[in-house]
Scaffold this active site. Structure first.
Site, PDB file in Angstrom:
ATOM      1  N   VAL A 133     -11.637   1.811  14.160  1.00  0.00           N
ATOM      2  CA  VAL A 133     -12.913   2.374  14.618  1.00  0.00           C
ATOM      3  C   VAL A 133     -14.075   1.444  14.272  1.00  0.00           C
ATOM      4  CG1 VAL A 133     -14.513   4.308  14.383  1.00  0.00           C
ATOM      5  CG2 VAL A 133     -12.059   4.747  14.521  1.00  0.00           C
ATOM      6  N   ASN A 171      -6.247   8.335   8.539  1.00  0.00           N
ATOM      7  CA  ASN A 171      -7.215   7.477   9.235  1.00  0.00           C
ATOM      8  C   ASN A 171      -8.668   7.962   9.144  1.00  0.00           C
ATOM      9  OD1 ASN A 171      -4.470   6.845  10.627  1.00  0.00           O
ATOM     10  ND2 ASN A 171      -5.816   5.116  11.087  1.00  0.00           N
ATOM     11  N   PRO A 173       2.837   1.553  12.746  1.00  0.00           N
ATOM     12  CA  PRO A 173       3.400   2.858  13.111  1.00  0.00           C
ATOM     13  C   PRO A 173       2.996   3.253  14.529  1.00  0.00           C
ATOM     14  CG  PRO A 173       2.415   2.941  10.924  1.00  0.00           C
ATOM     15  CD  PRO A 173       2.024   1.627  11.517  1.00  0.00           C
ATOM     16  N   TYR A 190       0.842  -1.205   0.000  1.00  0.00           N
ATOM     17  CA  TYR A 190       0.000   0.000   0.000  1.00  0.00           C
ATOM     18  C   TYR A 190       0.875   1.254   0.000  1.00  0.00           C
ATOM     19  CZ  TYR A 190      -3.662   3.228   1.674  1.00  0.00           C
ATOM     20  OH  TYR A 190      -4.545   4.267   1.817  1.00  0.00           O
ATOM     21  N   GLN A 243       3.048   6.415  15.811  1.00  0.00           N
ATOM     22  CA  GLN A 243       2.383   7.711  15.899  1.00  0.00           C
ATOM     23  C   GLN A 243       2.030   8.211  14.503  1.00  0.00           C
ATOM     24  OE1 GLN A 243       4.982  10.703  17.502  1.00  0.00           O
ATOM     25  NE2 GLN A 243       6.724  10.093  16.241  1.00  0.00           N
ATOM     26  N   ARG A 244       1.050   9.110  14.431  1.00  0.00           N
ATOM     27  CA  ARG A 244       0.608   9.640  13.135  1.00  0.00           C
ATOM     28  C   ARG A 244      -0.235  10.882  13.401  1.00  0.00           C
ATOM     29  NH1 ARG A 244      -0.188   6.342   8.833  1.00  0.00           N
ATOM     30  NH2 ARG A 244       1.785   5.291   8.835  1.00  0.00           N
ATOM     31  N   LYS A 301       1.280   3.821  -3.220  1.00  0.00           N
ATOM     32  CA  LYS A 301       0.769   5.188  -3.098  1.00  0.00           C
ATOM     33  C   LYS A 301       1.903   6.190  -3.335  1.00  0.00           C
ATOM     34  CE  LYS A 301      -3.664   4.994  -1.990  1.00  0.00           C
ATOM     35  NZ  LYS A 301      -4.712   5.730  -2.708  1.00  0.00           N
TER      36      LYS A 301
HETATM   37  N1  UDP Z   1      -6.046  -1.738  15.614  1.00  0.00           N
HETATM   38  C1  UDP Z   1      -6.392  -2.434  16.770  1.00  0.00           C
HETATM   39  N2  UDP Z   1      -7.431  -3.301  16.700  1.00  0.00           N
HETATM   40  C2  UDP Z   1      -8.166  -3.510  15.581  1.00  0.00           C
HETATM   41  C3  UDP Z   1      -7.811  -2.781  14.409  1.00  0.00           C
HETATM   42  C4  UDP Z   1      -6.739  -1.918  14.465  1.00  0.00           C
HETATM   43  O1  UDP Z   1      -5.774  -2.277  17.836  1.00  0.00           O
HETATM   44  O2  UDP Z   1      -9.118  -4.314  15.623  1.00  0.00           O
HETATM   45  C5  UDP Z   1      -4.926  -0.793  15.699  1.00  0.00           C
HETATM   46  C6  UDP Z   1      -3.838  -1.003  14.661  1.00  0.00           C
HETATM   47  O3  UDP Z   1      -2.886  -1.948  15.137  1.00  0.00           O
HETATM   48  C7  UDP Z   1      -3.279   0.403  14.520  1.00  0.00           C
HETATM   49  C8  UDP Z   1      -4.481   1.307  14.775  1.00  0.00           C
HETATM   50  O4  UDP Z   1      -5.437   0.508  15.462  1.00  0.00           O
HETATM   51  O5  UDP Z   1      -2.317   0.651  15.529  1.00  0.00           O
HETATM   52  C9  UDP Z   1      -5.103   1.842  13.505  1.00  0.00           C
HETATM   53  O6  UDP Z   1      -5.334   0.736  12.688  1.00  0.00           O
HETATM   54  P1  UDP Z   1      -6.181   0.842  11.352  1.00  0.00           P
HETATM   55  O7  UDP Z   1      -6.237  -0.534  10.761  1.00  0.00           O
HETATM   56  O8  UDP Z   1      -7.483   1.513  11.621  1.00  0.00           O
HETATM   57  O9  UDP Z   1      -5.366   1.832  10.408  1.00  0.00           O
HETATM   58  P2  UDP Z   1      -3.790   2.033  10.145  1.00  0.00           P
HETATM   59  O10 UDP Z   1      -3.467   3.368  10.695  1.00  0.00           O
HETATM   60  O11 UDP Z   1      -3.007   0.952  10.816  1.00  0.00           O
HETATM   61  O12 UDP Z   1      -3.658   1.968   8.670  1.00  0.00           O
END
Ligand code: UDP
Length: 304
Positions: free
Chosen positions: A175, A161, A265, A131, A267-268, A135
């Site tokens: 979410v 996000n 990652p 991905y 942080q973001r 991108k």
């Molecule tokens: N995450 C989590 N449980 C879930 C799905 C995601 O703890 O059921 C965590 C994931 O490891 C990441 C963050 O939530 O640290 C955001 O994950 P997401 O898949 O929404 O997007 P990402 O930023 O990783 O592309």
């Protein structure tokens, strides 16, 4: 979605192209679309578009959920790469290409917040690379199309996000997972400690930012579009659990910690200086409000 004018047949049209890999069927968007094609971007002659040249090509394709894009990484890489090439081919020389890139181009950043000038820290051999790198390639290709005057202009937005109504229940991102789990009375699955942070951005704010970028400015980008309030994933899980309990006092899911995702990652968070200055954009919907609206959406969607 594409605004199109067929060569030698000056009929203004808006055409949507989607293979529905990670979405439900394209609606008719209130009649705005004059054509819908269910086909993949990478197909050589997608939907017979070979004979078309468009004034505006809006490229929103690619799954953004790690679960989804990692389930078929070759399709992700090839779809993004070939799809980007198609977009250049379909754009008139005096036309514009718009695309939604991603904060994933910053990888696991060591700078916070991330300004657009930050070059990022991406592992090009990791499971997220299909991905991230495709991108990054898309950004690179579109910038070259602009520099070599193959197209008149480009617009590149980097999204952080995105969540909200319209997400599929089994999309797999934080979410939507947390909400569907809490509404079904299942355990909420936090990967790792949950101390990793994200900036969750509500869909309506994102759409507003994208519309401003397409129509109200000539800045080619890249431009960060995202919430600039960072939260830990664990806080989001707690917030979802509390809000579901406010609706039904009997609902109270356990929060379980599963193995951390590979290359997750830590942080973001976007630096929004440019977005504020160039398109006067600020996210308005707090994550508490956005989560509340999204819970209402999923309650209805799941029939609960
Ligand atoms: N995450 C989590 N449980 C879930 C799905 C995601 O703890 O059921 C965590 C994931 O490891 C990441 C963050 O939530 O640290 C955001 O994950 P997401 O898949 O929404 O997007 P990402 O930023 O990783 O592309």
């Amino acid at each position: 979605m594409v605004r199109a004018i067929r060569e030698r047949e000056p009929l203004a049209r808006i055409v949507g192209l989607d293979d529905n890999w990670t979405s439900s069927d394209l609606g008719d968007h209130g009649g705005a679309l004059s054509g819908r094609v269910r086909q993949s971007l990478q197909d050589t002659d997608a939907g017979g578009f070979k004979n078309y040249q468009f004034d505006l090509v809006v490229h929103l394709a690619s799954p953004a959920s790690p679960l989804r894009y990692q389930a078929d990484p070759l399709r992700t890489s090839v779809g993004n790469a070939i799809g980007a090439i198609r977009c250049v081919e379909w754009c008139k020389p005096d036309g514009v290409i718009f695309t939604t890139s991603t904060s994933e181009v910053y990888g696991d950043p060591i700078v916070s917040p991330q300004p657009e000038s930050y070059k990022g820290q991406v592992d090009c051999t990791g499971p997220r690379a299909c991905y991230d790198e495709s991108k990054r390639f898309t950004e690179s290709l579109f910038f070259d199309a602009y520099r070599t005057r193959r197209v008149a202009s480009v617009r590149i937005a980097r999204l952080f996000n995105v969540y909200g109504p319209g997400t599929l229940p089994d999309d797999g991102r934080a979410v939507s997972n947390f909400i569907t789990q809490a509404l079904r009375g299942e355990a909420i699955t936090v990967y790792g400690t949950g101390q990793q942070k994200r900036s969750f951005t509500y869909i309506d704010d994102v759409v507003e930012g994208l519309m401003r970028m397409i129509y109200d400015c000539s800045y080619i980008g890249p431009l960060n579009i995202g919430m600039d309030r960072e939260e830990t994933v664990l806080n989001i899980a707690h917030c979802v659990r509390e809000q579901v309990r406010l609706r039904d006092a009997d609902m109270y899911s356990e929060i379980v910690h599963l193995a951390a995702a590979v290359d997750d990652p830590q942080q973001r968070r976007p630096d929004l200086t440019l977005a504020r200055k160039l398109i006067g954009w600020n996210p308005r919907v707090s994550y508490e409000e956005g989560i509340s609206r999204t819970i209402d959406y999923f309650k209805e969607e799941l029939g609960l």
